[in-house]
Design an enzyme around this catalytic site. Structure first.
Site, PDB file in Angstrom:
ATOM      1  N   ASN A 191       0.901  -1.142  -0.182  1.00 25.45           N
ATOM      2  CA  ASN A 191       0.160  -0.061  -0.011  1.00 25.45           C
ATOM      3  C   ASN A 191       0.840   1.351  -0.016  1.00 25.45           C
ATOM      4  OD1 ASN A 191       0.868  -0.546   2.703  1.00 25.45           O
ATOM      5  ND2 ASN A 191      -1.093   0.178   3.625  1.00 25.45           N
ATOM      6  N   LYS A 214      12.693  -6.916   0.400  1.00 25.65           N
ATOM      7  CA  LYS A 214      11.586  -7.586  -0.418  1.00 25.65           C
ATOM      8  C   LYS A 214      10.477  -6.610  -0.381  1.00 25.65           C
ATOM      9  CE  LYS A 214       8.905 -10.784   0.335  1.00 25.65           C
ATOM     10  NZ  LYS A 214       7.860 -10.167  -0.658  1.00 25.65           N
ATOM     11  N   GLY A 266       2.794  -5.760   7.258  1.00 23.65           N
ATOM     12  CA  GLY A 266       2.060  -6.668   6.381  1.00 23.65           C
ATOM     13  C   GLY A 266       0.934  -7.148   7.605  1.00 23.65           C
ATOM     14  N   SER A 267       0.434  -8.134   6.921  1.00 24.46           N
ATOM     15  CA  SER A 267      -1.054  -8.662   7.803  1.00 24.46           C
ATOM     16  C   SER A 267      -0.427  -9.452   9.132  1.00 24.46           C
ATOM     17  CB  SER A 267      -1.727  -9.611   6.908  1.00 24.46           C
ATOM     18  OG  SER A 267      -1.143 -10.645   6.504  1.00 24.46           O
ATOM     19  N   VAL A 268      -1.709  -9.438   9.841  1.00 23.57           N
ATOM     20  CA  VAL A 268      -1.231 -10.251  10.968  1.00 23.57           C
ATOM     21  C   VAL A 268      -1.035 -11.742  10.963  1.00 23.57           C
ATOM     22  CG1 VAL A 268      -2.553 -11.079  13.145  1.00 23.57           C
ATOM     23  CG2 VAL A 268      -2.807  -8.741  12.640  1.00 23.57           C
ATOM     24  N   PRO A 269      -1.663 -12.496  10.175  1.00 20.16           N
ATOM     25  CA  PRO A 269      -1.197 -13.910   9.857  1.00 20.16           C
ATOM     26  C   PRO A 269       0.167 -13.954   9.476  1.00 20.16           C
ATOM     27  CG  PRO A 269      -3.283 -13.440   8.807  1.00 20.16           C
ATOM     28  CD  PRO A 269      -2.632 -12.114   9.373  1.00 20.16           C
ATOM     29  N   THR A 270       0.605 -13.368   8.495  1.00 19.63           N
ATOM     30  CA  THR A 270       1.992 -13.088   7.845  1.00 19.63           C
ATOM     31  C   THR A 270       3.191 -12.887   8.997  1.00 19.63           C
ATOM     32  OG1 THR A 270       1.102 -12.569   5.749  1.00 19.63           O
ATOM     33  CG2 THR A 270       3.723 -12.796   6.136  1.00 19.63           C
ATOM     34  N   GLU A 288       5.003  -4.480  12.013  1.00 18.74           N
ATOM     35  CA  GLU A 288       3.950  -3.266  11.767  1.00 18.74           C
ATOM     36  C   GLU A 288       2.567  -3.992  10.955  1.00 18.74           C
ATOM     37  OE1 GLU A 288       4.013  -0.308  12.725  1.00 18.74           O
ATOM     38  OE2 GLU A 288       5.844   0.078  13.011  1.00 18.74           O
ATOM     39  N   CYS A 322      -3.249   0.728   6.892  1.00 17.48           N
ATOM     40  CA  CYS A 322      -3.360  -0.137   7.867  1.00 17.48           C
ATOM     41  C   CYS A 322      -3.977   0.448   9.247  1.00 17.48           C
ATOM     42  CB  CYS A 322      -1.948  -0.393   8.298  1.00 17.48           C
ATOM     43  SG  CYS A 322      -0.826   1.131   8.450  1.00 17.48           S
ATOM     44  N   GLU A 425     -10.344  -6.541   9.323  1.00 14.81           N
ATOM     45  CA  GLU A 425      -9.721  -5.494   8.424  1.00 14.81           C
ATOM     46  C   GLU A 425     -10.423  -5.473   6.967  1.00 14.81           C
ATOM     47  OE1 GLU A 425      -5.651  -5.711   7.884  1.00 14.81           O
ATOM     48  OE2 GLU A 425      -5.484  -3.623   8.222  1.00 14.81           O
ATOM     49  N   GLU A 502       8.220   2.311  14.173  1.00 16.88           N
ATOM     50  CA  GLU A 502       9.042   2.995  13.077  1.00 16.88           C
ATOM     51  C   GLU A 502       8.751   4.657  13.174  1.00 16.88           C
ATOM     52  OE1 GLU A 502       7.345   0.742   9.525  1.00 16.88           O
ATOM     53  OE2 GLU A 502       9.212  -0.246   9.418  1.00 16.88           O
TER      54      GLU A 502
HETATM   55  N1  LIG Z   1       1.179  -1.447  10.459  1.00 15.06           N
HETATM   56  C1  LIG Z   1       1.689  -0.670   9.414  1.00 15.06           C
HETATM   57  O1  LIG Z   1       2.668   0.009   9.552  1.00 15.06           O
HETATM   58  C2  LIG Z   1       1.147  -1.410   8.239  1.00 15.06           C
HETATM   59  C3  LIG Z   1       1.326  -0.671   6.790  1.00 15.06           C
HETATM   60  C4  LIG Z   1       0.983  -1.021   5.812  1.00 15.06           C
HETATM   61  C5  LIG Z   1       0.101  -2.452   5.592  1.00 15.06           C
HETATM   62  N2  LIG Z   1      -0.070  -2.905   6.955  1.00 15.06           N
HETATM   63  C6  LIG Z   1      -0.883  -4.139   6.766  1.00 15.06           C
HETATM   64  O2  LIG Z   1      -0.513  -4.955   5.627  1.00 15.06           O
HETATM   65  C7  LIG Z   1      -1.593  -5.731   5.286  1.00 15.06           C
HETATM   66  C8  LIG Z   1      -1.705  -5.705   3.800  1.00 15.06           C
HETATM   67  O3  LIG Z   1      -0.421  -6.094   3.146  1.00 15.06           O
HETATM   68  P1  LIG Z   1      -0.131  -7.156   2.387  1.00 15.06           P
HETATM   69  O4  LIG Z   1      -1.509  -7.821   1.805  1.00 15.06           O
HETATM   70  O5  LIG Z   1       0.945  -7.070   1.506  1.00 15.06           O
HETATM   71  O6  LIG Z   1       0.363  -8.159   3.719  1.00 15.06           O
HETATM   72  P2  LIG Z   1       0.854  -9.603   3.519  1.00 15.06           P
HETATM   73  O7  LIG Z   1       0.990 -10.035   4.944  1.00 15.06           O
HETATM   74  O8  LIG Z   1       0.087 -10.537   2.677  1.00 15.06           O
HETATM   75  O9  LIG Z   1       2.450  -9.423   2.758  1.00 15.06           O
HETATM   76  C9  LIG Z   1       3.042  -8.527   3.477  1.00 15.06           C
HETATM   77  C10 LIG Z   1       4.629  -8.770   2.752  1.00 15.06           C
HETATM   78  O10 LIG Z   1       4.985 -10.089   3.371  1.00 15.06           O
HETATM   79  C11 LIG Z   1       5.564 -10.893   2.244  1.00 15.06           C
HETATM   80  N3  LIG Z   1       5.215 -12.719   2.944  1.00 15.06           N
HETATM   81  C12 LIG Z   1       4.161 -13.143   2.642  1.00 15.06           C
HETATM   82  N4  LIG Z   1       4.086 -14.493   3.254  1.00 15.06           N
HETATM   83  C13 LIG Z   1       5.379 -14.498   3.953  1.00 15.06           C
HETATM   84  C14 LIG Z   1       6.121 -15.358   4.519  1.00 15.06           C
HETATM   85  N5  LIG Z   1       5.575 -16.603   4.839  1.00 15.06           N
HETATM   86  N6  LIG Z   1       7.111 -15.166   4.966  1.00 15.06           N
HETATM   87  C15 LIG Z   1       7.827 -14.065   4.668  1.00 15.06           C
HETATM   88  N7  LIG Z   1       7.207 -12.953   3.938  1.00 15.06           N
HETATM   89  C16 LIG Z   1       6.052 -13.189   3.489  1.00 15.06           C
HETATM   90  C17 LIG Z   1       4.797 -10.562   0.982  1.00 15.06           C
HETATM   91  O11 LIG Z   1       5.299 -11.228   0.101  1.00 15.06           O
HETATM   92  C18 LIG Z   1       4.747  -9.186   1.604  1.00 15.06           C
HETATM   93  O12 LIG Z   1       5.912  -8.634   0.870  1.00 15.06           O
HETATM   94  C19 LIG Z   1      -2.679  -5.280   6.098  1.00 15.06           C
HETATM   95  O13 LIG Z   1      -3.059  -6.183   7.110  1.00 15.06           O
HETATM   96  C20 LIG Z   1      -2.557  -3.912   6.338  1.00 15.06           C
HETATM   97  O14 LIG Z   1      -2.862  -3.178   7.516  1.00 15.06           O
HETATM   98  C21 LIG Z   1       0.525  -2.535   7.946  1.00 15.06           C
HETATM   99  C1  LIG Z   2       0.905   7.440   5.921  1.00 15.36           C
HETATM  100  N1  LIG Z   2      -0.046   6.899   6.566  1.00 15.36           N
HETATM  101  C2  LIG Z   2      -1.451   7.451   6.133  1.00 15.36           C
HETATM  102  C3  LIG Z   2      -0.077   7.378   8.185  1.00 15.36           C
HETATM  103  C4  LIG Z   2      -0.126   5.374   6.706  1.00 15.36           C
HETATM  104  C5  LIG Z   2       0.916   4.577   7.299  1.00 15.36           C
HETATM  105  C6  LIG Z   2       0.999   3.286   6.574  1.00 15.36           C
HETATM  106  C7  LIG Z   2       0.010   2.359   6.785  1.00 15.36           C
HETATM  107  O1  LIG Z   2      -0.503   1.698   6.003  1.00 15.36           O
END
Ligand SMILES: NC(=O)c1ccc[n+]([C@@H]2O[C@H](COP(=O)([O-])OP(=O)(O)OC[C@H]3O[C@@H](n4cnc5c(N)ncnc54)[C@H](O)[C@@H]3O)[C@@H](O)[C@H]2O)c1
Ligand SMILES: C[N+](C)(C)CCCC=O
Length: 528
Positions: A191, A214, A266-270, A288, A322, A425, A502
């Site tokens: 994103n 990556k 990324g996502s909570v499960p990952t 994050e 996020c 989410e 961060e």
């Molecule tokens: N808290 C934050 O700062 C923040 C910012 C942006 C997005 N997010 C979260 O990210 C999610 C959306 O992003 P997404 O769909 O790319 O998430 P995702 O967890 O599917 O993937 C994130 C990254 O992890 C990699 N990945 C996937 N499986 C992996 C594994 N088994 N081992 C190592 N790497 C792996 C993916 O290729 C990708 O680069 C949402 O839940 C969003 O809230 C959080």
């Molecule tokens: C820049 N924002 C809008 C605070 C988003 C931070 C990254 C979250 O996805």
């Protein structure tokens, strides 16, 4: 220099804080885009190692990256295998030996130069981000501004990173050294591709680490520009490397014995899988993760500001943010007025070609994600929610956009706390409005979630504002605003939204370690 470089139009004065930058973009005269939608094609390799773009040394799976605005494939690449990941890490290890020996001021100068180049190439990077992610060009410019500000900020800190001196009995003393960790891995979401990479690389490099990064396979394009910029700015060859790929490549990185730390967005499960892999090698992690953040709007608020806050908290980057405030709690006295205004404003959002200056919402990242978001809305309807506006697939008038992944931004009414759209989410432009009566009640409901990334409150009552944010179980709280990003402030989650921070000085803790040195000035006493 990148031969994928696009034409850079006249630059304009820049402001130095996220929100002001956004304001300046919103109010500034239109600037013509540097590329037109439907024309970009990435032809160069997307991995970066030994200071240059390379094809991966191994890897089986192919990935395709899209232009969400048109549904076109803009890049095809091979996911990096174990050998390529190892080569990138070995490169980083070599560069680390040089970089970690430099003084903070030396590192600072190079980071400042990188920030300057990003500023200079802002239009080009923003255009590529917009093409690959789908976010509107004016938002992409804000992201790039926040990115160079982040590098500037950590350049500023690099020269003053220091330990402590402690006097001990008899003239002896001790001191601490703040040392880097080694090779850090960054894994990013799609994103905010360029910004997430800078939020990780800025503090990591300032502390003296090397990085292998990556990006998400959905958005592989712009982080390679960052790698080229670091090289141009003067980092040692191999200090910042890019490996492309998905889960398998990410796992090679996380399991590699020479990796000192993993910073994941990324996502909570990952995130949970990353933590498990890192645990095997006792590697520290920054996580994050996702969110389902509450925004609490009291009846004494400035209504126009609260409406603006809710719009900013839900519809930036097509709602794929996020920290979005997707649960908007509104005090019952102003529920109708607030809802009416939000719906009116949401209906007016200009959806379409993200490279056009007046577009305010582009396409979602890809077709499966669009379908997932629309599926949430369908589920909401089945559970009794009322769609107050939007929530449908959208086909813009321009025929070149007909295969893009657009939807109309959605406001949901008649929401209950236990409905799927309120609990999970969605990561799309979907706002749920929930009425409340008392402060005590709303705090209980706001905190009733597994997530804890962000939260906000709108009120004119200053005591209440501070009381409410103190009670919110969330790492990033806003009073009378939402979703602004000053890089000076730490950002990160509570609960399952992750840990580590961060931005801000806090991030230094997560990219460095303290060594304690005890110095004896007298003779050694022994009990033996
Ligand atoms: N808290 C934050 O700062 C923040 C910012 C942006 C997005 N997010 C979260 O990210 C999610 C959306 O992003 P997404 O769909 O790319 O998430 P995702 O967890 O599917 O993937 C994130 C990254 O992890 C990699 N990945 C996937 N499986 C992996 C594994 N088994 N081992 C190592 N790497 C792996 C993916 O290729 C990708 O680069 C949402 O839940 C969003 O809230 C959080
Ligand atoms: C820049 N924002 C809008 C605070 C988003 C931070 C990254 C979250 O996805």
């Amino acid at each position: 220099a990148s031969s994928a470089r696009l034409m850079v139009p006249n630059s304009r004065p820049l402001l130095h804080f996220g929100f002001q930058v956004l304001r300046s973009c919103l109010s500034s005269a239109a600037m013509s885009p540097v590329a037109s939608t439907g024309t970009f094609r990435q032809v160069l390799p997307l991995n970066y190692r030994s200071g240059t773009r390379v094809e991966p040394a191994d890897g089986r799976d192919k990935e395709e990256a899209y232009e969400p605005a048109t549904g076109r494939v803009i890049a095809t690449f091979t996911c990096s295998g174990e050998k390529e990941v190892d080569l990138a890490i070995q490169n980083a290890k070599t560069a680390f030996k040089i970089w970690s020996q430099k003084s903070g001021m030396e590192r600072s100068r190079i980071l400042l130069e990188a920030a300057r180049i990003i500023r200079e190439r802002k239009e080009e990077i923003a255009a590529m981000e917009s093409i690959n992610n789908g976010k509107s060009i004016f938002e992409a410019r804000v992201d790039i501004d926040i990115s160079w500000q982040c590098l500037e900020y950590y350049a500023g800190l690099a020269g003053s990173l220091a330990g402590q001196h402690v006097q001990l009995p008899g003239g002896s003393f001790g001191y601490t050294r703040r040392e880097p960790l080694g090779v850090c891995v960054g894994i990013g979401a799609w994103n905010y591709p360029f910004q997430i990479a800078c939020w990780k690389a800025g503090p990591a490099l300032a502390c003296g680490n090397a990085m292998v990064y990556k990006p998400s396979p959905f958005t592989p394009i712009t982080v390679v520009l960052l790698a080229e910029i670091f090289t141009e700015a003067g980092v040692p060859t191999g200090l910042f490397n890019v490996v492309q790929g998905g889960a398998a490549t990410g796992e090679f990185l996380c399991r590699h014995p020479d990796v000192a730390k993993v910073s994941f967005t990324g996502s909570v499960p990952t995130g949970s899988k990353i933590m498990e892999m890192a645990a095997k090698g006792i590697k520290p992690v920054t996580l994050e993760l996702g969110g389902k953040s509450p925004l609490i709007i009291f009846s004494d608020c400035v209504l126009e500001n609260a409406v603006n806050g809710a719009m900013m908290g839900n519809f930036l980057t097509q709602g794929e943010v996020c920290c979005n405030a997707t649960r908007v709690f509104v005090q019952r006295e102003i529920l109708d007025k607030f809802t009416e205004e939000v719906v009116k404003r949401t209906k007016k959002i200009k959806i379409g070609d993200p490279l056009l200056e007046d577009t305010r919402m582009g396409p979602l990242i890809n077709k499966p994600h669009l379908e997932k978001v629309l599926g949430f809305i369908q589920k909401g309807k089945e559970q009794g929610m009322k769609v107050l506006c939007g929530g449908e697939a959208y086909i813009p008038g321009d025929s070149k956009l007909k295969n893009g992944f657009y939807m109309s931004p959605c406001v949901l009414g008649n929401c209950k706390d236990d409905m799927t759209c309120v609990k999970e989410e969605i990561f799309g432009p979907v706002m749920s409005i929930l009425p409340f009566d008392t402060e005590e009640e709303v705090l209980e409901r706001a905190n009733n979630t597994i997530y804890g990334l962000a939260g906000g409150v709108f009120t004119r009552d200053i005591q209440r504002a501070h009381r409410v944010v103190a009670a919110l179980q969330a790492g990033m709280c806003f009073i009378n605003n939402y979703n602004i990003s000053p890089v000076e402030l730490p950002f990160g989650g509570y609960k399952r939204s992750g840990f580590g921070r961060e931005n801000g000085e806090a991030a230094i803790e997560y990219y460095s370690q303290l060594k304690t040195v005890c110095v004896e000035m007298g003779d050694v006493e022994s009990v033996f």
